[in-house]
Write a protein that holds these residues in place. Sequence first.
Motif, PDB file in Angstrom:
ATOM      1  N   GLN A   1       0.821  -1.209   0.000  1.00 56.00           N
ATOM      2  CA  GLN A   1       0.000   0.000   0.000  1.00 56.00           C
ATOM      3  C   GLN A   1       0.861   1.268   0.000  1.00 56.00           C
ATOM      4  O   GLN A   1       2.062   1.239   0.278  1.00 56.00           O
ATOM      5  N   TRP A   2       0.191   2.378  -0.322  1.00 54.91           N
ATOM      6  CA  TRP A   2       0.833   3.698  -0.296  1.00 54.91           C
ATOM      7  C   TRP A   2       1.154   4.077   1.150  1.00 54.91           C
ATOM      8  O   TRP A   2       0.373   3.819   2.050  1.00 54.91           O
ATOM      9  N   HIS A   3       2.320   4.619   1.369  1.00 55.46           N
ATOM     10  CA  HIS A   3       2.818   5.095   2.660  1.00 55.46           C
ATOM     11  C   HIS A   3       3.083   3.953   3.646  1.00 55.46           C
ATOM     12  O   HIS A   3       3.148   4.187   4.865  1.00 55.46           O
ATOM     13  N   ALA A   4       3.197   2.757   3.138  1.00 48.58           N
ATOM     14  CA  ALA A   4       3.608   1.655   4.027  1.00 48.58           C
ATOM     15  C   ALA A   4       5.026   1.942   4.524  1.00 48.58           C
ATOM     16  O   ALA A   4       5.888   2.420   3.777  1.00 48.58           O
ATOM     17  N   GLY A   5       5.287   1.671   5.811  1.00 47.38           N
ATOM     18  CA  GLY A   5       6.604   1.963   6.398  1.00 47.38           C
ATOM     19  C   GLY A   5       7.594   0.825   6.180  1.00 47.38           C
ATOM     20  O   GLY A   5       7.222  -0.302   5.861  1.00 47.38           O
ATOM     21  N   GLY A   6       8.889   1.167   6.338  1.00 45.79           N
ATOM     22  CA  GLY A   6       9.921   0.137   6.224  1.00 45.79           C
ATOM     23  C   GLY A   6      11.237   0.750   5.809  1.00 45.79           C
ATOM     24  O   GLY A   6      11.318   1.881   5.309  1.00 45.79           O
ATOM     25  N   GLY A   7      12.296   0.012   6.023  1.00 41.63           N
ATOM     26  CA  GLY A   7      13.624   0.509   5.726  1.00 41.63           C
ATOM     27  C   GLY A   7      14.014   0.401   4.270  1.00 41.63           C
ATOM     28  O   GLY A   7      15.107   0.846   3.878  1.00 41.63           O
ATOM     29  N   MET A   8      13.169  -0.166   3.434  1.00 42.70           N
ATOM     30  CA  MET A   8      13.506  -0.303   2.025  1.00 42.70           C
ATOM     31  C   MET A   8      13.418   1.031   1.274  1.00 42.70           C
ATOM     32  O   MET A   8      13.974   1.165   0.189  1.00 42.70           O
ATOM     33  N   TRP A   9      12.707   2.004   1.850  1.00 39.67           N
ATOM     34  CA  TRP A   9      12.459   3.266   1.138  1.00 39.67           C
ATOM     35  C   TRP A   9      13.228   4.405   1.802  1.00 39.67           C
ATOM     36  O   TRP A   9      13.230   4.546   3.042  1.00 39.67           O
ATOM     37  N   SER A  10      13.880   5.196   0.985  1.00 45.47           N
ATOM     38  CA  SER A  10      14.733   6.254   1.514  1.00 45.47           C
ATOM     39  C   SER A  10      13.942   7.303   2.274  1.00 45.47           C
ATOM     40  O   SER A  10      14.459   7.947   3.200  1.00 45.47           O
ATOM     41  N   SER A  11      12.690   7.496   1.919  1.00 43.16           N
ATOM     42  CA  SER A  11      11.859   8.488   2.602  1.00 43.16           C
ATOM     43  C   SER A  11      11.266   7.934   3.889  1.00 43.16           C
ATOM     44  O   SER A  11      10.657   8.670   4.658  1.00 43.16           O
ATOM     45  N   GLY A  12      11.423   6.648   4.107  1.00 43.66           N
ATOM     46  CA  GLY A  12      10.859   6.019   5.297  1.00 43.66           C
ATOM     47  C   GLY A  12       9.488   5.446   5.066  1.00 43.66           C
ATOM     48  O   GLY A  12       8.935   4.747   5.928  1.00 43.66           O
ATOM     49  N   SER A  13       8.870   5.724   3.901  1.00 45.82           N
ATOM     50  CA  SER A  13       7.552   5.158   3.596  1.00 45.82           C
ATOM     51  C   SER A  13       7.436   4.977   2.090  1.00 45.82           C
ATOM     52  O   SER A  13       8.147   5.596   1.305  1.00 45.82           O
ATOM     53  N   HIS A  14       6.495   4.142   1.734  1.00 39.24           N
ATOM     54  CA  HIS A  14       6.294   3.818   0.322  1.00 39.24           C
ATOM     55  C   HIS A  14       5.585   4.981  -0.379  1.00 39.24           C
ATOM     56  O   HIS A  14       4.501   5.402   0.044  1.00 39.24           O
ATOM     57  N   THR A  15       6.151   5.507  -1.476  1.00 33.61           N
ATOM     58  CA  THR A  15       5.576   6.662  -2.174  1.00 33.61           C
ATOM     59  C   THR A  15       4.573   6.277  -3.256  1.00 33.61           C
ATOM     60  O   THR A  15       4.021   7.160  -3.927  1.00 33.61           O
ATOM     61  N   GLY A  16       4.336   5.001  -3.432  1.00 33.69           N
ATOM     62  CA  GLY A  16       3.366   4.552  -4.421  1.00 33.69           C
ATOM     63  C   GLY A  16       2.707   3.279  -3.948  1.00 33.69           C
ATOM     64  O   GLY A  16       2.636   2.998  -2.742  1.00 33.69           O
ATOM     65  N   ILE A  17       2.181   2.513  -4.882  1.00 38.62           N
ATOM     66  CA  ILE A  17       1.645   1.194  -4.572  1.00 38.62           C
ATOM     67  C   ILE A  17       2.322   0.194  -5.509  1.00 38.62           C
ATOM     68  O   ILE A  17       2.733   0.531  -6.624  1.00 38.62           O
ATOM     69  N   ASP A  18       2.421  -1.048  -5.053  1.00 45.30           N
ATOM     70  CA  ASP A  18       3.003  -2.109  -5.871  1.00 45.30           C
ATOM     71  C   ASP A  18       1.896  -3.033  -6.371  1.00 45.30           C
ATOM     72  O   ASP A  18       1.030  -3.459  -5.586  1.00 45.30           O
ATOM     73  N   PHE A  19       1.945  -3.320  -7.659  1.00 49.15           N
ATOM     74  CA  PHE A  19       1.036  -4.292  -8.253  1.00 49.15           C
ATOM     75  C   PHE A  19       1.788  -5.607  -8.450  1.00 49.15           C
ATOM     76  O   PHE A  19       2.920  -5.624  -8.957  1.00 49.15           O
ATOM     77  N   HIS A  20       1.156  -6.670  -8.034  1.00 45.19           N
ATOM     78  CA  HIS A  20       1.739  -7.990  -8.264  1.00 45.19           C
ATOM     79  C   HIS A  20       1.830  -8.225  -9.769  1.00 45.19           C
ATOM     80  O   HIS A  20       0.836  -8.098 -10.487  1.00 45.19           O
ATOM     81  N   ALA A  21       3.011  -8.556 -10.277  1.00 47.45           N
ATOM     82  CA  ALA A  21       3.191  -8.789 -11.719  1.00 47.45           C
ATOM     83  C   ALA A  21       4.477  -9.547 -11.951  1.00 47.45           C
ATOM     84  O   ALA A  21       5.543  -9.141 -11.467  1.00 47.45           O
ATOM     85  N   ALA A  22       4.394 -10.645 -12.675  1.00 47.23           N
ATOM     86  CA  ALA A  22       5.600 -11.402 -13.039  1.00 47.23           C
ATOM     87  C   ALA A  22       6.392 -10.620 -14.074  1.00 47.23           C
ATOM     88  O   ALA A  22       5.855  -9.747 -14.768  1.00 47.23           O
ATOM     89  N   THR A  23       7.646 -10.919 -14.177  1.00 47.23           N
ATOM     90  CA  THR A  23       8.493 -10.257 -15.180  1.00 47.23           C
ATOM     91  C   THR A  23       7.917 -10.481 -16.582  1.00 47.23           C
ATOM     92  O   THR A  23       7.540 -11.601 -16.942  1.00 47.23           O
ATOM     93  N   GLY A  24       7.858  -9.384 -17.340  1.00 47.84           N
ATOM     94  CA  GLY A  24       7.329  -9.470 -18.704  1.00 47.84           C
ATOM     95  C   GLY A  24       5.842  -9.220 -18.818  1.00 47.84           C
ATOM     96  O   GLY A  24       5.289  -9.320 -19.925  1.00 47.84           O
ATOM     97  N   THR A  25       5.176  -8.870 -17.716  1.00 47.17           N
ATOM     98  CA  THR A  25       3.747  -8.548 -17.772  1.00 47.17           C
ATOM     99  C   THR A  25       3.548  -7.185 -18.438  1.00 47.17           C
ATOM    100  O   THR A  25       4.287  -6.233 -18.170  1.00 47.17           O
ATOM    101  N   THR A  26       2.538  -7.090 -19.295  1.00 47.91           N
ATOM    102  CA  THR A  26       2.274  -5.822 -19.998  1.00 47.91           C
ATOM    103  C   THR A  26       1.846  -4.745 -19.012  1.00 47.91           C
ATOM    104  O   THR A  26       0.975  -4.963 -18.171  1.00 47.91           O
ATOM    105  N   VAL A  27       2.469  -3.587 -19.153  1.00 50.06           N
ATOM    106  CA  VAL A  27       2.122  -2.409 -18.344  1.00 50.06           C
ATOM    107  C   VAL A  27       1.458  -1.380 -19.257  1.00 50.06           C
ATOM    108  O   VAL A  27       1.970  -1.064 -20.333  1.00 50.06           O
ATOM    109  N   HIS A  28       0.316  -0.846 -18.824  1.00 49.36           N
ATOM    110  CA  HIS A  28      -0.473   0.096 -19.612  1.00 49.36           C
ATOM    111  C   HIS A  28      -0.389   1.513 -19.029  1.00 49.36           C
ATOM    112  O   HIS A  28      -0.298   1.686 -17.808  1.00 49.36           O
ATOM    113  N   ALA A  29      -0.464   2.492 -19.887  1.00 50.76           N
ATOM    114  CA  ALA A  29      -0.679   3.864 -19.419  1.00 50.76           C
ATOM    115  C   ALA A  29      -2.089   3.926 -18.843  1.00 50.76           C
ATOM    116  O   ALA A  29      -3.047   3.481 -19.485  1.00 50.76           O
TER     117      ALA A  29
END
Length: 264
Positions: free
Chosen positions: A144-172
């Motif tokens: 989710q957006w603004h999820a906390g954790g040490g993986m992000w330099s700002s200290g929180s997630h600035t977007g959302i992650d969609f589950h997708a295997a490598t090579g999945t089509t991404v749309h505008a």
Amino acid sequence: MAFGSRAAGKHRGSSRLSRKTAGYAGIAALATTGVVGSLAGPAFAADQAAPSIEDTGLNTIVVAEDLAGEIEAQAQSQQRAAEAAAAKAQAEADAKQRAAEAKRVAEARAQEERDAAERAAREEERKRLNTFVAPVEDSYVSTQWHAGGGMWSSGSHTGIDFHAATGTTVHAVGAGTVVESGQGGAYGNNIVIKHADGTYTQYGHLSVLSVSVGQQVAAGQQIGLSGSTGNSSGPHLHFEARTGADYGSDIDPVAYLRQHGVTV
């Protein structure tokens, strides 16, 4: 006794002439001095005897009456011709007026049709520009957006992650202009699109970039393939919604998509 009969006949001729109208009398006078005189002259010369006063008067009256009839017939003929010409002119004027009105109506109808077509085209364009889709089909939000954790330099997630295997089509997600396409540091291969409403969307960690800077894209158009480039723990699509093109202007992506009719 014979002279007395001639006198009686002359009196009857004078009585008949007195009953004619003033117009006939004038014509008779003209005929007496002109037409009748010229016509009667040769006959008198041939007979070698001058006509009697009675014969001359009666002939004058007859010729005058005939001439008056001819003049009246000619006047009537001219009147009928004038009336026919006037009727023809009026019919032509009416026909021109009807043709002009029909042309005006046809032009107005054609203009209405053009206006309707233009309105429909504008509405279609508006819908196209305002139509949004999910960036990945048949997926879900894994982070989710603004999820906390040490993986992000700002200290929180600035977007959302969609589950997708490598090579999945991404749309505008919507129509817009590509303002960034390339290496984006921690985002890996990323694309940033500016939309008609002035907002921006970002697509990160891509394995393949399919568009270039300055390119116009439509909603649902393929812009790349998902991957795990940059600061990534595994294949997925990082998606951001922003008020500006730069990092730090992020807004809630789920709410952004929902405002545009997309539920994720």
